[in-house]
Write a protein that holds these residues in place. Structure first.
Motif, mmCIF file in Angstrom:
data_model
loop_
_atom_site.group_PDB
_atom_site.id
_atom_site.type_symbol
_atom_site.label_atom_id
_atom_site.label_comp_id
_atom_site.label_asym_id
_atom_site.label_seq_id
_atom_site.Cartn_x
_atom_site.Cartn_y
_atom_site.Cartn_z
ATOM 1 N N ARG A 1 0.840 -1.202 0.000
ATOM 2 C CA ARG A 1 0.000 0.000 0.000
ATOM 3 C C ARG A 1 0.873 1.250 0.000
ATOM 4 O O ARG A 1 1.884 1.317 0.698
ATOM 5 N N VAL A 2 0.461 2.252 -0.766
ATOM 6 C CA VAL A 2 1.094 3.570 -0.742
ATOM 7 C C VAL A 2 0.004 4.613 -0.524
ATOM 8 O O VAL A 2 -0.969 4.672 -1.286
ATOM 9 N N ALA A 3 0.158 5.407 0.526
ATOM 10 C CA ALA A 3 -0.774 6.493 0.811
ATOM 11 C C ALA A 3 -0.247 7.771 0.169
ATOM 12 O O ALA A 3 0.926 8.114 0.333
ATOM 13 N N VAL A 4 -1.109 8.469 -0.565
ATOM 14 C CA VAL A 4 -0.727 9.684 -1.276
ATOM 15 C C VAL A 4 -1.658 10.810 -0.850
ATOM 16 O O VAL A 4 -2.882 10.676 -0.873
ATOM 17 N N GLY A 5 -1.084 11.912 -0.463
ATOM 18 C CA GLY A 5 -1.903 13.054 -0.064
ATOM 19 C C GLY A 5 -1.051 14.287 0.003
ATOM 20 O O GLY A 5 0.115 14.275 -0.379
ATOM 21 N N ALA A 6 -1.621 15.242 0.534
ATOM 22 C CA ALA A 6 -3.045 15.350 0.876
ATOM 23 C C ALA A 6 -3.487 16.745 0.464
ATOM 24 O O ALA A 6 -2.674 17.670 0.350
#
Length: 381
Positions: free
Chosen positions: A271-276
């Motif tokens: 998983r890669v979280a991209v923000g924001a």
């Protein structure tokens, strides 16, 4: 109003990472404490990406924030060790390197300013430590984060970390409960005051007595300002964060910190979280918008075109409690004995929150932390 049998030495209103930390530190030191939390949809703790790298922050020119933030990030090591000893669940904290990347001439100019500031700090013995920041070529940067695009400039910082806010808050609660913390899922309707003193809180038409009350209600904290006779200039700033699924081994991938107020945080489960987004003025509306997603996805393709084939796992939306001057609001409320504030951390709540909670808990217990809290008092407004 009915008075309940319970009486506590302290009540903490709000159970995000700041409130949970405050309650944990109070209980750990033997203070009989109740944590009351209504689990608002959109609270910042549940959405934040949790980048812990104050030493390389572009906010480093703000010396008050920088000094506090670097101390707060350093405190994580001590706190994580205590949580591991007090509870056996996950805490969501891990050391990870950080890539600071620039993609055009304008960003390269900002990059140079950040790097110059880092070198100046190092020369005077301040963080980051010597030997922890390394400039990289595009190829070297891609070795660490394979989806990365063609960079203009890049450096790697060894000592960054990341934390999952929801998981860490859960660990704080479990550790607090192991020390005797009581929790209640409910809404605090009002504070109970007697002249210039706090007497407790009102919940569901009942009064719960306490000698001290800490308001740690995130973006909702100003609801108690009128009662306390102060303006708590904290407003919600909406942040939309996209979580992507990759068919790749992301274990050990670094945090990626480009400019334009965006980031990428990798987790070990593909998983890669991209923000924001940073949407000031959006009100108390924790919703996903087309405009917000367009902003985030555009940054994905600009910074890491190798993520173009990733799939969407989820979108998290948080309402950051943004204070008027960008600094948290911490400490005792002037003129109201026993009332304390722990709010206003904005986009840096997961960096600052656990340490803020410790300091406010110390203040509730009568410890001398006035020097550390003085820059963050509500009276500055």
């Amino acid at each position: 109003m009915t008075e309940r049998d319970e009486a506590y030495e302290a009540i903490v209103v709000g159970g995000g990472i700041v409130g949970a930390s405050t309650a944990y530190h109070l209980t750990r030191e033997g203070v009989d404490t109740l944590l009351v939390d209504r689990r608002d949809e959109g609270r910042a703790t549940d959405a934040g990406a949790g980048i812990l790298s104050a030493a390389t922050s572009s906010r480093g020119s703000d010396s008050v924030w920088f000094d506090f933030a670097t101390t707060a990030v350093d405190y994580y090591d001590e706190l994580v060790a205590a949580l591991e000893a007090a509870q056996d669940g996950p805490h969501g904290y891990a050391k990870r390197g950080l890539l600071n990347v620039a993609f055009d001439a304008e960003e390269a100019e900002q990059y140079d300013e950040v790097l110059d500031r880092i070198r100046e700090r190092q020369a005077s013995g301040e963080p980051p430590a010597e030997g922890t920041v390394h400039e990289l070529t595009t190829a070297e940067a891609r070795e660490r984060f394979p989806p990365l695009g063609e960079t203009e400039r890049a450096f790697y910082y060894d000592d960054a970390a990341r934390v999952d806010g929801q998981t860490f808050e859960g660990a704080l609660r479990r550790a607090g409960e192991a020390h005797g913390l009581d929790t209640l899922e409910a809404s605090v309707e009002s504070l109970v005051l007697d002249g210039g003193e706090v007497r407790g809180v009102a919940v569901d038409g009942n009064e719960i007595a306490a000698d001290a009350v800490v308001v740690a209600g995130g973006a909702w904290s100003n609801a108690f300002g009128a009662q306390l006779g102060v303006e708590i200039p904290v407003e919600p700033q909406r942040g939309q964060i996209v979580h992507l699924d990759l068919d790749a081994d992301t274990e050990g991938w670094p945090i990626v910190s480009p400019y334009r107020h965006k980031y990428m945080v990798s987790w070990d489960d593909g998983r890669v979280a991209v923000g924001a987004t940073r949407e000031t003025g959006a009100g108390f509306q924790p919703k996903t918008t087309v405009e917000g997603l367009h902003d985030v996805f555009g940054e994905v393709l600009r910074v890491a075109p190798g993520l173009a084939d990733a799939s969407l796992r989820e979108v998290r939306v948080g309402l950051r409690p943004l204070a008027e001057d960008g600094l948290p609001v911490l400490g005792e409320v002037p003129g109201v004995d026993g009332a304390f504030l722990a709010a206003g951390h904005g986009p840096t709540g997961l960096q600052l929150g656990p340490y803020s909670g410790k300091l406010v808990a110390d203040a509730v217990r009568g410890e001398d932390v006035a020097g550390e809290l003085e820059p963050f008092g509500v009276e500055r407004f």
